[in-house]
Design a protein around this motif. Structure first.
Motif, PDB file in Angstrom:
ATOM      1  N   VAL A 175      -6.200   0.174  -0.890  1.00 24.30           N
ATOM      2  CA  VAL A 175      -6.379   0.376  -2.984  1.00 24.30           C
ATOM      3  C   VAL A 175      -6.056   0.163  -3.777  1.00 24.30           C
ATOM      4  O   VAL A 175      -6.523   0.944  -4.520  1.00 24.30           O
ATOM      5  N   THR A 176      -4.344  -0.685  -3.199  1.00 26.40           N
ATOM      6  CA  THR A 176      -3.629  -1.395  -4.573  1.00 26.40           C
ATOM      7  C   THR A 176      -5.209  -2.827  -5.046  1.00 26.40           C
ATOM      8  O   THR A 176      -4.967  -3.579  -3.861  1.00 26.40           O
ATOM      9  N   GLU A 225       0.632  -0.961  -0.009  1.00 24.02           N
ATOM     10  CA  GLU A 225       0.493   0.116   0.528  1.00 24.02           C
ATOM     11  C   GLU A 225       0.893   0.868   0.013  1.00 24.02           C
ATOM     12  O   GLU A 225       1.235   1.968   1.324  1.00 24.02           O
ATOM     13  N   LYS A 243      -0.854   4.217   6.188  1.00 23.39           N
ATOM     14  CA  LYS A 243       0.516   4.240   6.456  1.00 23.39           C
ATOM     15  C   LYS A 243       0.842   3.601   7.045  1.00 23.39           C
ATOM     16  O   LYS A 243       2.570   4.134   6.929  1.00 23.39           O
ATOM     17  N   ALA A 300       0.736   3.568  -2.371  1.00 22.97           N
ATOM     18  CA  ALA A 300       0.031   4.862  -3.344  1.00 22.97           C
ATOM     19  C   ALA A 300      -0.655   6.135  -2.306  1.00 22.97           C
ATOM     20  O   ALA A 300      -0.264   5.441  -1.534  1.00 22.97           O
ATOM     21  N   PRO A 301      -0.377   6.725  -2.931  1.00 20.25           N
ATOM     22  CA  PRO A 301      -0.406   8.049  -3.190  1.00 20.25           C
ATOM     23  C   PRO A 301      -2.133   8.339  -1.230  1.00 20.25           C
ATOM     24  O   PRO A 301      -2.141   9.080  -0.674  1.00 20.25           O
ATOM     25  N   ASN A 302      -2.744   7.587  -2.415  1.00 19.69           N
ATOM     26  CA  ASN A 302      -4.057   7.886  -1.937  1.00 19.69           C
ATOM     27  C   ASN A 302      -4.445   6.922  -0.662  1.00 19.69           C
ATOM     28  O   ASN A 302      -5.127   6.277  -0.355  1.00 19.69           O
ATOM     29  N   SER A 303      -3.251   5.597  -0.308  1.00 17.47           N
ATOM     30  CA  SER A 303      -3.360   4.839   0.560  1.00 17.47           C
ATOM     31  C   SER A 303      -3.833   5.446   1.895  1.00 17.47           C
ATOM     32  O   SER A 303      -3.364   6.594   2.669  1.00 17.47           O
ATOM     33  N   ASN A 304      -4.665   5.019   2.972  1.00 22.58           N
ATOM     34  CA  ASN A 304      -4.710   4.817   3.968  1.00 22.58           C
ATOM     35  C   ASN A 304      -4.315   4.647   4.845  1.00 22.58           C
ATOM     36  O   ASN A 304      -4.579   4.077   6.072  1.00 22.58           O
TER      37      ASN A 304
END
Length: 109
Positions: free
Chosen positions: A66-67, A34, A42, A36-40
């Motif tokens: 999200v991936t 995970e 972190k 990706a920039p829009n991943s939650n």
């Protein structure tokens, strides 16, 4: 030896160990994929929370992959969670039934 002596308790022990390992390894895996920039998801805390909520089939929706790789990991974890908790439920049922059997045997003696 413990697993084979009492099948119900052995199943519970096996399910517990597998569930803990699934949470640990899926947390590590989801944190790696995970990115990706829009991943939650972190942090390690987010990953562990997500894995626990997913394996217990609660799925709050506050953390989600999200991936594509993350969604594949999630699908395996959800499927394993359903099987593990089904086994856990079977253990609880056999525990209640074995107590009744012991009481019946004592009454018949």
């Amino acid at each position: 030896n413990h697993v084979f002596r009492n099948k119900a308790q052995g199943a519970f022990t096996t399910v517990s160990v597998i569930a803990i390992l699934m949470i640990i390894f899926s947390s590590i895996a989801i944190l790696q994929v995970e990115d990706a920039p829009n991943s939650n998801i972190k942090s390690a805390e987010d990953a562990i929370w997500w894995a626990y909520a997913t394996i217990t089939t609660v799925g709050y929706g506050d953390k989600y992959p999200v991936t594509t790789e993350g969604r594949i990991i999630a699908s395996f974890l959800m499927t394993a969670g359903v099987g593990l908790f089904g086994t856990f439920t079977g253990f609880i049922a056999s525990w209640f039934l074995s107590e009744k059997k012991e009481e019946d045997i004592k009454r018949n003696e």
